[in-house]
Design a protein around this motif. Sequence first.
Motif, PDB file in Angstrom:
ATOM      1  N   VAL A   7       0.838  -1.196   0.000  1.00 32.30           N
ATOM      2  CA  VAL A   7       0.000   0.000   0.000  1.00 32.30           C
ATOM      3  C   VAL A   7       0.876   1.251   0.000  1.00 32.30           C
ATOM      4  N   ILE A   8       1.966   1.212   0.757  1.00 33.75           N
ATOM      5  CA  ILE A   8       2.824   2.403   0.847  1.00 33.75           C
ATOM      6  C   ILE A   8       3.506   2.690  -0.496  1.00 33.75           C
ATOM      7  N   ASN A  33       0.981   4.203  -2.737  1.00 37.24           N
ATOM      8  CA  ASN A  33       0.755   5.573  -2.269  1.00 37.24           C
ATOM      9  C   ASN A  33       1.771   6.547  -2.860  1.00 37.24           C
ATOM     10  N   TYR A  34       3.018   6.094  -2.993  1.00 38.41           N
ATOM     11  CA  TYR A  34       4.042   6.931  -3.611  1.00 38.41           C
ATOM     12  C   TYR A  34       3.704   7.201  -5.073  1.00 38.41           C
ATOM     13  N   SER A  76      -2.289   9.004  -6.130  1.00 38.14           N
ATOM     14  CA  SER A  76      -3.244   9.417  -5.097  1.00 38.14           C
ATOM     15  C   SER A  76      -4.470   8.551  -5.312  1.00 38.14           C
ATOM     16  N   VAL A  77      -4.477   7.425  -4.625  1.00 38.53           N
ATOM     17  CA  VAL A  77      -5.453   6.383  -4.943  1.00 38.53           C
ATOM     18  C   VAL A  77      -6.885   6.857  -4.685  1.00 38.53           C
ATOM     19  N   GLU A  78      -7.035   7.879  -3.798  1.00 39.38           N
ATOM     20  CA  GLU A  78      -8.377   8.386  -3.524  1.00 39.38           C
ATOM     21  C   GLU A  78      -8.991   9.051  -4.760  1.00 39.38           C
ATOM     22  N   GLY A 126     -10.335  10.279   1.772  1.00 39.91           N
ATOM     23  CA  GLY A 126      -9.145  10.641   2.541  1.00 39.91           C
ATOM     24  C   GLY A 126      -9.305  11.846   3.443  1.00 39.91           C
ATOM     25  N   GLU A 170      -3.269   9.768   4.194  1.00 37.11           N
ATOM     26  CA  GLU A 170      -2.872   8.718   3.248  1.00 37.11           C
ATOM     27  C   GLU A 170      -3.454   7.377   3.709  1.00 37.11           C
ATOM     28  N   LEU A 171      -3.814   6.556   2.754  1.00 41.41           N
ATOM     29  CA  LEU A 171      -4.362   5.237   3.068  1.00 41.41           C
ATOM     30  C   LEU A 171      -3.379   4.412   3.906  1.00 41.41           C
ATOM     31  N   SER A 172      -2.075   4.540   3.599  1.00 42.69           N
ATOM     32  CA  SER A 172      -1.090   3.753   4.356  1.00 42.69           C
ATOM     33  C   SER A 172      -1.053   4.177   5.826  1.00 42.69           C
TER      34      SER A 172
END
Length: 313
Positions: free
Chosen positions: A161-162, A165-166, A169-171, A196, A270-272
């Motif tokens: 996930v991290i 995230n890099y 922007s999955v949102e 988010g 962030e999701l992570s």
Amino acid sequence: MENPGSGECPPPQKRNRSSTASGSHTQDKAASTAPKQPQKREFTEEDWKASEHRWETVKEEREAAERTREAEETRRRNLEPHERLQEDGAALQLEIESNPDMLVFLETSRSQNAQCHAKDDCFYVRNEAAFDNFIWDKSRIRVNGVRDETYWGVETHYYHVICFNYMISVEDLIPSKFKLEGSWGLMVRKWYQHKGCIDLDKIAAYIAEYKAYEERETDRCGPHHVRALHHGPQCDAESDPTTCSCPPAPRALDKPVLRDYTTGPENKVELSDVLSHQDVDEMRYIHVFTWGVGFEVVAPETEVQDAGGKETT
Ligand SMILES: [Zn+2]
Ligand SMILES: [Zn+2]
Ligand SMILES: [Zn+2]
């Protein structure tokens, strides 16, 4: 448009390859009686120069392409890993948005055999936290429908996930291109719902309140509750509880209400970060049994929407 009659191609014009001087010679039918010789056309000085020039041009173009490719490789090599991931992510995001077969999921890892597709730029590989890029986390990102680069097939890629995230922007992919798969706690569900824009501390405080409430409720509705709906042993269970002499039934406790926990886009989480919070698994959906309805899957929380004050459970 041309009229259909003239649409046909004219017969290809014979190219007059050689100079006019030699033209009559090659067309001489009498020549057919001569011993067979491979017909070789004569190169003129101009022909020679022209092909030499063409070859020079092709060579220059190839060399320029090669230099461009090498410069791009060097540029990529000199980027910071997170910058490289960002570049790859921008390309991947375009691909995901334009390819109807591609979908991103947050899922619970079913095994530890999947490798992170961030490859050498994987956060864990870079930080030597792992010897390789196998995904050991409880949850991971799955990308479905990736067109394979080498053959006409479709692949599934996995990411930490991290690392994802890099990249993205999955949102931004919510709701049509990014889905939650399986059962998730309150924090992840609210993160998804508000793309988010949530305050994790406020949700954590609510979770603590809710857990305390659940504990008190369990105490309150212990053995006495089961015993004939709060009537004492001396009383008939059919008596009207408002007129009988039994002490009044304990009042139902107020269920804590979740409110004022959304933020502006400048305070996005962030999701992570959500997934590494200690309360991430709290308050998943629960199964509730109701007479006449049966088991239902419901969210345990009670929520007040910020403006209207409308309660939802
Ligand atoms: Zn990774
Ligand atoms: Zn009770
Ligand atoms: Zn009673």
